[in-house]
Design a protein around this motif. Structure first.
Motif, PDB file in Angstrom:
ATOM      1  N   MET A 225      25.659  65.640  39.496  1.00  5.73           N
ATOM      2  CA  MET A 225      25.774  64.577  38.514  1.00  5.73           C
ATOM      3  C   MET A 225      26.059  63.243  39.182  1.00  5.73           C
ATOM      4  O   MET A 225      27.178  62.785  39.219  1.00  5.73           O
TER       5      MET A 225
ATOM      6  N   PHE B 138      21.697  63.875  26.906  1.00  8.14           N
ATOM      7  CA  PHE B 138      22.400  63.016  27.857  1.00  8.14           C
ATOM      8  C   PHE B 138      22.260  61.559  27.444  1.00  8.14           C
ATOM      9  O   PHE B 138      21.331  61.179  26.736  1.00  8.14           O
TER      10      PHE B 138
ATOM     11  N   TYR C 138      21.384  59.079  29.206  1.00 15.61           N
ATOM     12  CA  TYR C 138      20.127  58.513  29.665  1.00 15.61           C
ATOM     13  C   TYR C 138      19.061  59.596  29.637  1.00 15.61           C
ATOM     14  O   TYR C 138      19.350  60.739  29.935  1.00 15.61           O
ATOM     15  N   GLY C 139      17.832  59.220  29.296  1.00 18.93           N
ATOM     16  CA  GLY C 139      16.745  60.189  29.216  1.00 18.93           C
ATOM     17  C   GLY C 139      16.546  60.876  30.556  1.00 18.93           C
ATOM     18  O   GLY C 139      16.565  60.232  31.586  1.00 18.93           O
ATOM     19  N   VAL C 140      16.383  62.194  30.509  1.00 18.88           N
ATOM     20  CA  VAL C 140      16.299  62.925  31.768  1.00 18.88           C
ATOM     21  C   VAL C 140      15.042  63.769  31.875  1.00 18.88           C
ATOM     22  O   VAL C 140      14.938  64.630  32.735  1.00 18.88           O
ATOM     23  N   LEU C 141      14.065  63.538  30.995  1.00 19.05           N
ATOM     24  CA  LEU C 141      12.847  64.334  31.099  1.00 19.05           C
ATOM     25  C   LEU C 141      11.908  63.679  32.119  1.00 19.05           C
ATOM     26  O   LEU C 141      12.163  62.585  32.612  1.00 19.05           O
TER      27      LEU C 141
ATOM     28  N   VAL D 196      22.330  69.728  25.185  1.00 21.34           N
ATOM     29  CA  VAL D 196      22.906  68.429  25.504  1.00 21.34           C
ATOM     30  C   VAL D 196      21.862  67.328  25.370  1.00 21.34           C
ATOM     31  O   VAL D 196      20.729  67.486  25.807  1.00 21.34           O
TER      32      VAL D 196
ATOM     33  N   SER E 117      31.563  60.133  28.667  1.00 21.74           N
ATOM     34  CA  SER E 117      30.502  60.824  29.407  1.00 21.74           C
ATOM     35  C   SER E 117      31.083  61.780  30.437  1.00 21.74           C
ATOM     36  O   SER E 117      30.526  62.846  30.696  1.00 21.74           O
TER      37      SER E 117
ATOM     38  N   THR F  92      18.017  60.941  38.977  1.00 22.70           N
ATOM     39  CA  THR F  92      17.684  60.574  37.612  1.00 22.70           C
ATOM     40  C   THR F  92      18.404  61.440  36.576  1.00 22.70           C
ATOM     41  O   THR F  92      18.341  61.166  35.394  1.00 22.70           O
ATOM     42  N   GLY F  93      19.082  62.494  37.029  1.00 27.79           N
ATOM     43  CA  GLY F  93      19.775  63.361  36.074  1.00 27.79           C
ATOM     44  C   GLY F  93      18.891  64.493  35.580  1.00 27.79           C
ATOM     45  O   GLY F  93      19.324  65.332  34.800  1.00 27.79           O
ATOM     46  N   THR F  94      17.622  64.519  36.019  1.00 28.57           N
ATOM     47  CA  THR F  94      16.712  65.568  35.575  1.00 28.57           C
ATOM     48  C   THR F  94      17.171  66.944  36.061  1.00 28.57           C
ATOM     49  O   THR F  94      17.062  67.934  35.346  1.00 28.57           O
TER      50      THR F  94
ATOM     51  N   MET G 147      20.795  73.163  32.733  1.00 30.46           N
ATOM     52  CA  MET G 147      21.225  73.658  31.434  1.00 30.46           C
ATOM     53  C   MET G 147      20.387  74.862  30.985  1.00 30.46           C
ATOM     54  O   MET G 147      20.664  75.470  29.975  1.00 30.46           O
TER      55      MET G 147
ATOM     56  N   ASP H 169      19.625  68.334  33.765  1.00 26.89           N
ATOM     57  CA  ASP H 169      18.989  68.901  32.585  1.00 26.89           C
ATOM     58  C   ASP H 169      18.455  70.303  32.868  1.00 26.89           C
ATOM     59  O   ASP H 169      18.635  71.224  32.069  1.00 26.89           O
TER      60      ASP H 169
ATOM     61  N   ARG I 101      24.680  60.751  38.033  1.00 27.59           N
ATOM     62  CA  ARG I 101      24.698  59.960  36.817  1.00 27.59           C
ATOM     63  C   ARG I 101      24.645  60.922  35.650  1.00 27.59           C
ATOM     64  O   ARG I 101      23.907  61.893  35.692  1.00 27.59           O
ATOM     65  N   ILE I 102      25.435  60.679  34.633  1.00 29.69           N
ATOM     66  CA  ILE I 102      25.393  61.588  33.493  1.00 29.69           C
ATOM     67  C   ILE I 102      24.671  60.905  32.328  1.00 29.69           C
ATOM     68  O   ILE I 102      24.970  59.786  32.025  1.00 29.69           O
TER      69      ILE I 102
ATOM     70  N   GLY J  19      30.234  65.613  30.724  1.00 29.66           N
ATOM     71  CA  GLY J  19      29.838  66.229  31.990  1.00 29.66           C
ATOM     72  C   GLY J  19      30.607  67.518  32.241  1.00 29.66           C
ATOM     73  O   GLY J  19      30.039  68.518  32.654  1.00 29.66           O
TER      74      GLY J  19
END
Ligand code: ATP
Ligand code: MG
Lengths: 297, 288
Positions: free
Chosen positions: B285, A80, A82-85, A78, A43, B84-86, B92, B89, B287-288, A47
């Motif tokens: 990041m 990821f 873990y879900g990121v939506l 990508v 990961s 949360t990593g959103t 990107m 996203d 969390r990735i 990244g």
């Protein structure tokens, strides 16, 4: 698309080295797998490939683009780990929003990936209420929105059932053909790595083997033999005297030999002591075991 | 960027608990006033028709609290998305980091603005019903303007606060502290004159009493002119400084001075926040 070149890529967290002088040259339109156990640095590498994590040292280049640039990021998609939506928004809202954040995404393309991944009936459900497999499908459709030239999937099939995995891979392989897309997959599922054109086996942030699956098998997979004998102890002693690392397991003798020829020789030599035998070529698991001394899975 | 701003607004306004907690501090000061503080304060006033003065007074303070808590709550989405990593996203997409940051700020600004107006409507409606307070429709444009200005300042303040926050966990605690403190600093629970002078000085080190003063000078103007019509010279001024309608440093500040102070705060917050923000991209990041 030009080759993706990773040179001397290193990432350290405080004192921990997560990725250690990684070197790779990934040609366009290939399917690449990063295989490694938990904490191997997969990961972290992802990244850095996405430009979201700064490498401690080393470079990543895609032609003349580097990951910090917007132009680079436009080329990649990508998924990821873990879900990121957005959990509170519906699948449709999530996808529409992301689509609006890329230059000229066609509605027909969006419809197409939604359809291919079987999301039509889930469009108005909130992302947060989806099951793991449904989420993953949405995650993949999100990654495909900008028709990426390079798709990076971080453990896409962890926790998915066979059907879902099959659907996902069918879609990805189809799209890979159409878009001439490079796919980089991280996984600890051996079956998944077996489909790859090229596998990088990673442990402790280092590439410990890199080759096509066939070649890796040829090089590292040995032949595993299980021998039944009326007098297993005698057989064991004999084999050990010959220098084989043979073991006794519940009245059966197991040993690994380098190749099929050697296994035949062994069988012939001790035929009188063998009542039954089983022999098979090692899979990715044995390759992994041979390389790291660790069981995967 | 519009899509992203719309998303932030959508997340804020569609989450009931989010909405409620973002105005909880304001609701508390409002309810405390209705059931308890109003009577207390009214007993110290000599003129009749006290509601006409006190109701806009509490509305002003409560609007200030609303501005503080709603902007902070709205901007918290940024920390949430980071954890949360959103945010990763969104990075990107074609939007650059600074554009996303700007969009979060714009969203918080809009939310703070709208929420102040909503609270103003609710409170006026309540007092119109209960006390027969007449709604000053003619002040609407100014009210909208002040709400926007106040949202701007408090969005910058929130940005500064959140520069220190990395985890959603810390966020809840920060929200509680700010929400509780805001009422005190804006002088809604007790008029500014009734607290010890050291506490007064502390209050004046934040934009809260200035923001409240701007609102009060607008919303209480008619009532005060009315009540103190023909009163002894200086009586009106004494009342105004006691209740935080006007603020004193060495001497009493003019409305322009108060705006000046607010703008100085705004610039200060922005500069410090920008200095702190230079390192925040690295923390995207978690969390990735
Ligand atoms: N932000 C961080 N701070 C400190 N250490 C980290 C950080 N991120 C990752 N690491 C460490 O770096 C190493 C590699 O982590 P990484 O997440 O890349 O592993 P992985 O190969 O993806 O593992 P998994 O299969 O479990 O997902 C781990 O030992 C991890 O603890
Ligand atoms: Mg991982």
């Amino acid at each position: 698309m030009p080759d993706l070149i990773i040179s001397e890529l290193t990432k350290t967290f405080q004192t921990k080295v997560a990725v250690n002088h990684l070197n790779m040259q990934i040609p366009a339109n290939k399917f690449i797998a990063f295989l490694g156990p938990n904490g191997a640095g997969k990961s972290t590498t992802v990244g850095m490939l996405t430009g979201l994590t700064q490498p401690t040292s080393g470079q990543i280049t895609l032609g003349d683009l580097t990951p910090e640039t917007l132009a680079y990021r436009q080329q990649i998609g990508v998924v990821f780990q873990y879900g990121v939506l957005d959990e509170q928004l519906t699948v449709r809202q999530n996808l529409k929003l992301r689509a609006s954040m890329y230059p000229n995404v066609q509605q027909s393309w969006l419809d197409r990936i939604i359809h291919d991944l079987g999301l039509t009936s889930l469009l108005d459900q909130r992302y947060g209420t989806l099951s793991g497999g449904q989420r993953r499908r949405v995650d993949i459709s999100r990654a495909m929105i900008n028709r990426p030239k390079l798709l990076i999937l971080d453990e896409p099939s962890t926790g998915l059932d066979i059907q879902t995995r099959t659907v996902i891979w069918q879609v990805i392989h189809q799209l890979r053909k159409e878009l001439k897309m490079t796919v980089i997959l991280t996984t600890h599922y051996l079956e998944e790595a077996e489909d790859a054109d090229y596998v990088y086996v990673i442990d402790h942030g280092e590439v410990i083997a890199a080759d096509s699956v066939a070649q890796l098998k040829h090089e590292y997979a040995q032949v595993e033999m299980t021998l039944c004998s009326p007098s297993p102890e005698t057989l064991l002693t004999n084999l050990q005297q010959d220098g084989y690392a043979a073991q006794l397991e519940e009245d059966k003798v197991t040993l690994t030999v380098p190749d099929a020829q050697t296994s035949i020789d062994t069988l012939v030599k001790y035929r009188k002591l063998i009542s039954q035998f089983d022999s098979h070529e090692g899979d990715m698991n044995t390759i992994f075991l041979a390389l790291t001394g660790k069981e995967i899975r | 960027m519009f899509g992203f701003i719309k998303r932030n607004l959508q997340l804020f306004f569609t989450s009931g608990s989010n909405l409620f907690f973002s105005v909880l501090g304001a609701l508390i000061s409002f309810v405390l006033y209705i059931v308890f503080l109003k009577m207390n304060m009214a007993s110290s006033l000599t003129f009749s028709g006290k509601s006409a003065v006190l109701d806009p007074w509490v509305i002003s303070g409560t609007l200030t609290v609303t501005a503080v808590t709603t902007t902070l709550n709205a901007l918290s989405q940024m920390i949430h998305d980071r954890e949360t990593g959103t945010l990763a996203d969104f990075l990107m997409t074609k939007l650059a980091y600074w554009q996303l940051q700007t969009a979060y700020l714009v969203s918080a600004f809009i939310i703070g603005w709208l929420m102040q107006l909503v609270m103003a409507i609710l409170m006026y409606a309540y007092f119109a019903m209960v006390d027969g307070l007449s709604i000053p429709w003619e002040l609407t444009p100014q009210l909208i303007g002040i709400a926007g200005f106040s949202s701007l300042v408090w969005t910058a303040f929130s940005l500064l606060c959140l520069s220190f926050v990395k985890r959603v966990d810390t966020l809840g605690k920060l929200g509680t502290i700010v929400g509780t403190a805001a009422g005190f600093f804006a002088g809604v629970y007790i008029p500014i004159d009734s607290v010890p002078s050291s506490a007064q000085t502390l209050m004046k080190l934040t934009p809260a009493p200035y923001d409240a003063a701007i609102y009060r000078q607008l919303l209480m103007k008619t009532a005060l002119t009315d009540k103190f019509n023909g009163a002894v010279q200086g009586q009106k001024m004494a009342f105004e400084t006691a209740f935080g309608v006007r603020l004193k440093w060495e001497s009493v500040l003019s409305l322009n001075d108060v705006y000046g102070v607010m703008i100085a705060f705004l610039i200060g917050f922005v500069i410090v926040a920008l200095l702190l923000m230079r390192r925040s991209r690295k923390q995207v990041m978690v969390r990735i």
